[in-house]
Every structure is written in C-alpha cells, then in structure tokens.
Design a protein around this motif. Sequence first.
Motif, PDB file in Angstrom:
ATOM      1  N   GLY A   1       0.815  -1.214   0.000  1.00 38.02           N
ATOM      2  CA  GLY A   1       0.000   0.000   0.000  1.00 38.02           C
ATOM      3  C   GLY A   1       0.848   1.264   0.000  1.00 38.02           C
ATOM      4  N   THR A   2       0.174   2.394   0.060  1.00 39.05           N
ATOM      5  CA  THR A   2       0.852   3.700   0.013  1.00 39.05           C
ATOM      6  C   THR A   2       1.871   3.815   1.150  1.00 39.05           C
ATOM      7  OG1 THR A   2      -1.223   4.611  -0.818  1.00 39.05           O
ATOM      8  CG2 THR A   2       0.426   6.204  -0.076  1.00 39.05           C
ATOM      9  N   ILE A   3       1.448   3.552   2.370  1.00 41.55           N
ATOM     10  CA  ILE A   3       2.374   3.613   3.512  1.00 41.55           C
ATOM     11  C   ILE A   3       3.217   2.340   3.544  1.00 41.55           C
ATOM     12  CG2 ILE A   3       2.541   3.688   6.047  1.00 41.55           C
ATOM     13  CD1 ILE A   3      -0.072   5.291   6.071  1.00 41.55           C
TER      14      ILE A   3
ATOM     15  N   GLY B   1      -1.265  -9.145   1.406  1.00 44.73           N
ATOM     16  CA  GLY B   1      -2.289  -8.211   0.926  1.00 44.73           C
ATOM     17  C   GLY B   1      -3.472  -8.996   0.406  1.00 44.73           C
ATOM     18  N   ARG B   2      -4.540  -8.259   0.111  1.00 41.56           N
ATOM     19  CA  ARG B   2      -5.735  -8.944  -0.378  1.00 41.56           C
ATOM     20  C   ARG B   2      -5.520  -9.513  -1.775  1.00 41.56           C
ATOM     21  NH1 ARG B   2     -10.528  -4.935   0.714  1.00 41.56           N
ATOM     22  NH2 ARG B   2      -8.855  -3.748  -0.251  1.00 41.56           N
ATOM     23  N   LYS B   3      -4.881  -8.674  -2.628  1.00 37.99           N
ATOM     24  CA  LYS B   3      -4.735  -9.098  -4.027  1.00 37.99           C
ATOM     25  C   LYS B   3      -3.292  -9.382  -4.399  1.00 37.99           C
ATOM     26  CE  LYS B   3      -8.256  -5.740  -5.024  1.00 37.99           C
ATOM     27  NZ  LYS B   3      -7.876  -4.346  -4.870  1.00 37.99           N
ATOM     28  N   SER B   4      -2.344  -8.809  -3.654  1.00 39.29           N
ATOM     29  CA  SER B   4      -0.943  -9.009  -4.017  1.00 39.29           C
ATOM     30  C   SER B   4      -0.129  -9.309  -2.769  1.00 39.29           C
ATOM     31  CB  SER B   4      -0.394  -7.734  -4.685  1.00 39.29           C
ATOM     32  OG  SER B   4      -0.361  -6.694  -3.737  1.00 39.29           O
TER      33      SER B   4
ATOM     34  N   SER C   1     -13.364  -4.850   9.426  1.00 37.81           N
ATOM     35  CA  SER C   1     -12.050  -4.731   8.792  1.00 37.81           C
ATOM     36  C   SER C   1     -11.044  -4.053   9.722  1.00 37.81           C
ATOM     37  CB  SER C   1     -12.195  -3.961   7.477  1.00 37.81           C
ATOM     38  OG  SER C   1     -10.946  -3.762   6.876  1.00 37.81           O
ATOM     39  N   LYS C   2     -11.151  -2.764   9.871  1.00 38.10           N
ATOM     40  CA  LYS C   2     -10.109  -2.038  10.618  1.00 38.10           C
ATOM     41  C   LYS C   2     -10.125  -2.365  12.117  1.00 38.10           C
ATOM     42  CE  LYS C   2      -7.520   2.148  10.437  1.00 38.10           C
ATOM     43  NZ  LYS C   2      -7.377   3.475   9.874  1.00 38.10           N
ATOM     44  N   MET C   3     -11.313  -2.654  12.661  1.00 39.40           N
ATOM     45  CA  MET C   3     -11.348  -2.957  14.095  1.00 39.40           C
ATOM     46  C   MET C   3     -11.106  -4.447  14.361  1.00 39.40           C
ATOM     47  SD  MET C   3     -14.151  -2.059  17.018  1.00 39.40           S
ATOM     48  CE  MET C   3     -14.895  -3.623  17.342  1.00 39.40           C
TER      49      MET C   3
ATOM     50  N   LEU D   1      -2.276  12.732   7.987  1.00 36.62           N
ATOM     51  CA  LEU D   1      -2.247  12.541   6.536  1.00 36.62           C
ATOM     52  C   LEU D   1      -0.789  12.457   6.075  1.00 36.62           C
ATOM     53  CD1 LEU D   1      -3.679  12.587   3.767  1.00 36.62           C
ATOM     54  CD2 LEU D   1      -3.657  15.083   3.895  1.00 36.62           C
ATOM     55  N   VAL D   2      -0.463  11.391   5.339  1.00 37.89           N
ATOM     56  CA  VAL D   2       0.942  11.208   4.961  1.00 37.89           C
ATOM     57  C   VAL D   2       1.233  11.892   3.625  1.00 37.89           C
ATOM     58  CG1 VAL D   2       1.013   9.004   6.223  1.00 37.89           C
ATOM     59  CG2 VAL D   2       0.697   8.986   3.724  1.00 37.89           C
ATOM     60  N   GLU D   3       2.480  12.266   3.479  1.00 37.48           N
ATOM     61  CA  GLU D   3       2.972  12.946   2.267  1.00 37.48           C
ATOM     62  C   GLU D   3       2.528  12.239   0.976  1.00 37.48           C
ATOM     63  OE1 GLU D   3       7.340  14.783   2.652  1.00 37.48           O
ATOM     64  OE2 GLU D   3       7.264  12.690   2.044  1.00 37.48           O
TER      65      GLU D   3
HETATM   66  N1  LIG Z   1      -2.890   7.508   3.825  1.00 42.43           N
HETATM   67  C1  LIG Z   1      -2.797   8.224   4.925  1.00 42.43           C
HETATM   68  O1  LIG Z   1      -2.525   9.447   4.920  1.00 42.43           O
HETATM   69  C2  LIG Z   1      -3.003   7.568   6.264  1.00 42.43           C
HETATM   70  C3  LIG Z   1      -2.701   8.251   7.435  1.00 42.43           C
HETATM   71  C4  LIG Z   1      -2.869   7.617   8.652  1.00 42.43           C
HETATM   72  C5  LIG Z   1      -3.327   6.307   8.690  1.00 42.43           C
HETATM   73  N2  LIG Z   1      -3.635   5.661   7.546  1.00 42.43           N
HETATM   74  C6  LIG Z   1      -4.110   4.277   7.632  1.00 42.43           C
HETATM   75  O2  LIG Z   1      -3.071   3.423   7.205  1.00 42.43           O
HETATM   76  C7  LIG Z   1      -3.611   2.276   6.569  1.00 42.43           C
HETATM   77  C8  LIG Z   1      -3.018   2.151   5.168  1.00 42.43           C
HETATM   78  O3  LIG Z   1      -3.258   3.338   4.453  1.00 42.43           O
HETATM   79  P1  LIG Z   1      -2.729   3.523   2.956  1.00 42.43           P
HETATM   80  O4  LIG Z   1      -3.004   4.930   2.588  1.00 42.43           O
HETATM   81  O5  LIG Z   1      -1.354   2.967   2.828  1.00 42.43           O
HETATM   82  O6  LIG Z   1      -3.777   2.575   2.186  1.00 42.43           O
HETATM   83  P2  LIG Z   1      -3.675   1.893   0.746  1.00 42.43           P
HETATM   84  O7  LIG Z   1      -2.736   2.617  -0.134  1.00 42.43           O
HETATM   85  O8  LIG Z   1      -5.075   1.685   0.302  1.00 42.43           O
HETATM   86  O9  LIG Z   1      -3.012   0.481   1.062  1.00 42.43           O
HETATM   87  C9  LIG Z   1      -3.671  -0.473   1.813  1.00 42.43           C
HETATM   88  C10 LIG Z   1      -2.988  -1.821   1.613  1.00 42.43           C
HETATM   89  O10 LIG Z   1      -3.648  -2.762   2.446  1.00 42.43           O
HETATM   90  C11 LIG Z   1      -4.147  -3.853   1.707  1.00 42.43           C
HETATM   91  N3  LIG Z   1      -5.482  -4.172   2.212  1.00 42.43           N
HETATM   92  C12 LIG Z   1      -6.581  -3.367   2.198  1.00 42.43           C
HETATM   93  N4  LIG Z   1      -7.619  -3.998   2.770  1.00 42.43           N
HETATM   94  C13 LIG Z   1      -7.165  -5.216   3.140  1.00 42.43           C
HETATM   95  C14 LIG Z   1      -7.772  -6.329   3.766  1.00 42.43           C
HETATM   96  N5  LIG Z   1      -9.072  -6.343   4.103  1.00 42.43           N
HETATM   97  N6  LIG Z   1      -7.008  -7.418   4.002  1.00 42.43           N
HETATM   98  C15 LIG Z   1      -5.706  -7.424   3.651  1.00 42.43           C
HETATM   99  N7  LIG Z   1      -5.076  -6.420   3.050  1.00 42.43           N
HETATM  100  C16 LIG Z   1      -5.812  -5.325   2.779  1.00 42.43           C
HETATM  101  C17 LIG Z   1      -4.163  -3.408   0.267  1.00 42.43           C
HETATM  102  O11 LIG Z   1      -3.832  -4.492  -0.560  1.00 42.43           O
HETATM  103  P3  LIG Z   1      -4.803  -4.962  -1.740  1.00 42.43           P
HETATM  104  O12 LIG Z   1      -4.915  -3.790  -2.658  1.00 42.43           O
HETATM  105  O13 LIG Z   1      -4.113  -6.146  -2.271  1.00 42.43           O
HETATM  106  O14 LIG Z   1      -6.103  -5.255  -1.054  1.00 42.43           O
HETATM  107  C18 LIG Z   1      -3.063  -2.350   0.215  1.00 42.43           C
HETATM  108  O15 LIG Z   1      -1.816  -2.947  -0.080  1.00 42.43           O
HETATM  109  C19 LIG Z   1      -5.142   2.465   6.583  1.00 42.43           C
HETATM  110  O16 LIG Z   1      -5.646   1.811   7.725  1.00 42.43           O
HETATM  111  C20 LIG Z   1      -5.298   3.959   6.721  1.00 42.43           C
HETATM  112  O17 LIG Z   1      -6.508   4.311   7.341  1.00 42.43           O
HETATM  113  C21 LIG Z   1      -3.456   6.249   6.340  1.00 42.43           C
END
Ligand SMILES: NC(=O)c1ccc[n+]([C@@H]2O[C@H](COP(=O)([O-])OP(=O)(O)OC[C@H]3O[C@@H](n4cnc5c(N)ncnc54)[C@H](OP(=O)(O)O)[C@@H]3O)[C@@H](O)[C@H]2O)c1
Length: 196
Positions: free
Chosen positions: A6-8, A26-29, A81-83, A152-154
């Motif tokens: 994912g992004t982070i 991950g779910r798909k990869s 999911s998240k909880m 919010l991340v960069e």
């Molecule tokens: N982005 C931000 O600024 C930010 C800031 C603070 C906290 N967060 C939190 O950090 C987490 C990740 O954020 P992100 O922005 O990196 O998200 P993202 O880019 O959508 O990446 C999420 C990753 O998690 C996997 N994933 C999603 N749902 C899943 C599931 N049910 N089971 C297994 N893998 C799953 C996805 O893989 P697939 O595509 O293969 O499903 C993807 O690789 C989230 O909880 C978000 O709320 C984000």
Amino acid sequence: MIGGNGTIGRTVVKRFSENHEVIIAGRKSGDVTVDISDSESISNMFQNTGKLDAIVNIAGDAKWDKFDKLSEEDFYIGIKSKMMGQVNIVRLGRAFLNPGGSITLTTGILADEPVDMTTSAAMVNGAIQSFVKAVALELENGIRVNVVSADLVEDAYEKYKDYFPGNTPVAMTKVVDGYVKSVEGRINGEIIRIRA
Ligand SMILES: NC(=O)c1ccc[n+]([C@@H]2O[C@H](COP(=O)([O-])OP(=O)(O)OC[C@H]3O[C@@H](n4cnc5c(N)ncnc54)[C@H](OP(=O)(O)O)[C@@H]3O)[C@@H](O)[C@H]2O)c1
C-alpha cells in the motif's frame, strides 16, 4: 507486513528490507494473500508464514460518509475490517510469534481529530487505540503491541487533502520511523503519534 504494497506499506517495507526478511501480505498481491476482515483467512495466512519475529499491519477499511447516510451495515465494514481485523491479527497472530516478538497496528489522526464524514473511521481508530493499551497488559512471552497513528501522509496528500483542510502532511521518513520504533524498540502498549 500486511498491507505491505500500500501507500504507507511500500515505504515501510523498503526500510525494513534493509535489515530484515520481510513477508508481504495483501488482499490481491504479496507473498501471501489475506483478507483481514475474515478471521479464517488470517489463520490461513499465519499457517502459511509460520513463526515470525514481528507482525505489522498497515491495512484496514472503514466506510466514509455523512452520519445521516451511514447505515448499520456501513458501520460493520469498519468494525469487521479495521477494528476486528486488527484485533484478530493480535488474537491469532501471537501464537506465531517468537518470544520477545511484536505486533504493530495502524490507526490514524482521526481517532484524535476527526474530520467530516468519519464517524465510522474515527470510531474504529479509537477502539483500536484503547484495545492496544489493554491487550499490552496481558500478552505473555515478552510479546509487545503498539499502534502507529499518523496524520495525513505525504504520499497520500494529493488524494486526501480536500478531506483534511489545514492538515500538514507528514514526511514518509517520519511515518516509517514510527514503525521502526515499535518493532525494533522496547516500547509496549503505546500509541505512536506521527505528526508534522
Ligand atoms: N494515507 C494516509 O494518509 C493515512 C494516514 C494515517 C493512517 N492511515 C491508515 O493506514 C492504513 C493504510 O493506508 P494507505 O493509505 O497505505 O492505504 P492503501 O494505499 O489503500 O493500502 C492499503 C494496503 O492494504 C491492503 N489491504 C486493504 N484492505 C485489506 C484487507 N481487508 N485485508 C488485507 N489487506 C488489505 C491493500 O492491498 P490490496 O490492494 O491487495 O487489497 C493495500 O496494499 C489504513 O488503515 C489507513 O486508514 C493512512
């Protein structure tokens, strides 16, 4: 590293790969697939990986919408999911950790500073932060648990900036350091807040 593509996750994986063997889920990869909203899928993942030194979760969904529009079913998306996804990672994953291992979960700024349309997302983030403080009191074999809560991340700024007016994005290096602090440090039961 669940959510390691994912992004982070991808930036966190890059750092840990410098001095650790990293397995991405991950779910798909990824090296193994998992849907964290399904506890059987989580069990299968750990059967596949075998023993680990650290589990890091950077995945989890919740539905964003106006409180008026969110149905009971919509709330269950975040709850499952998240909880519960993250609760189940601790519940099922601890048996696969070597003594002294660690689990790192992920929430976000919404637990402390919700924005519009986040009654569900803020709620599950807050729940996980309370869960981490409580479960840290009970885990055995030197197993530690922490949660990283970034603003919010960069790398997601362009995508989400309109939802977070006035939030200064945090540098990815700072976000990654939060995960390193949890995994390689000795802290336990902590909410690691990452702010700009
Ligand atoms: N982005 C931000 O600024 C930010 C800031 C603070 C906290 N967060 C939190 O950090 C987490 C990740 O954020 P992100 O922005 O990196 O998200 P993202 O880019 O959508 O990446 C999420 C990753 O998690 C996997 N994933 C999603 N749902 C899943 C599931 N049910 N089971 C297994 N893998 C799953 C996805 O893989 P697939 O595509 O293969 O499903 C993807 O690789 C989230 O909880 C978000 O709320 C984000």
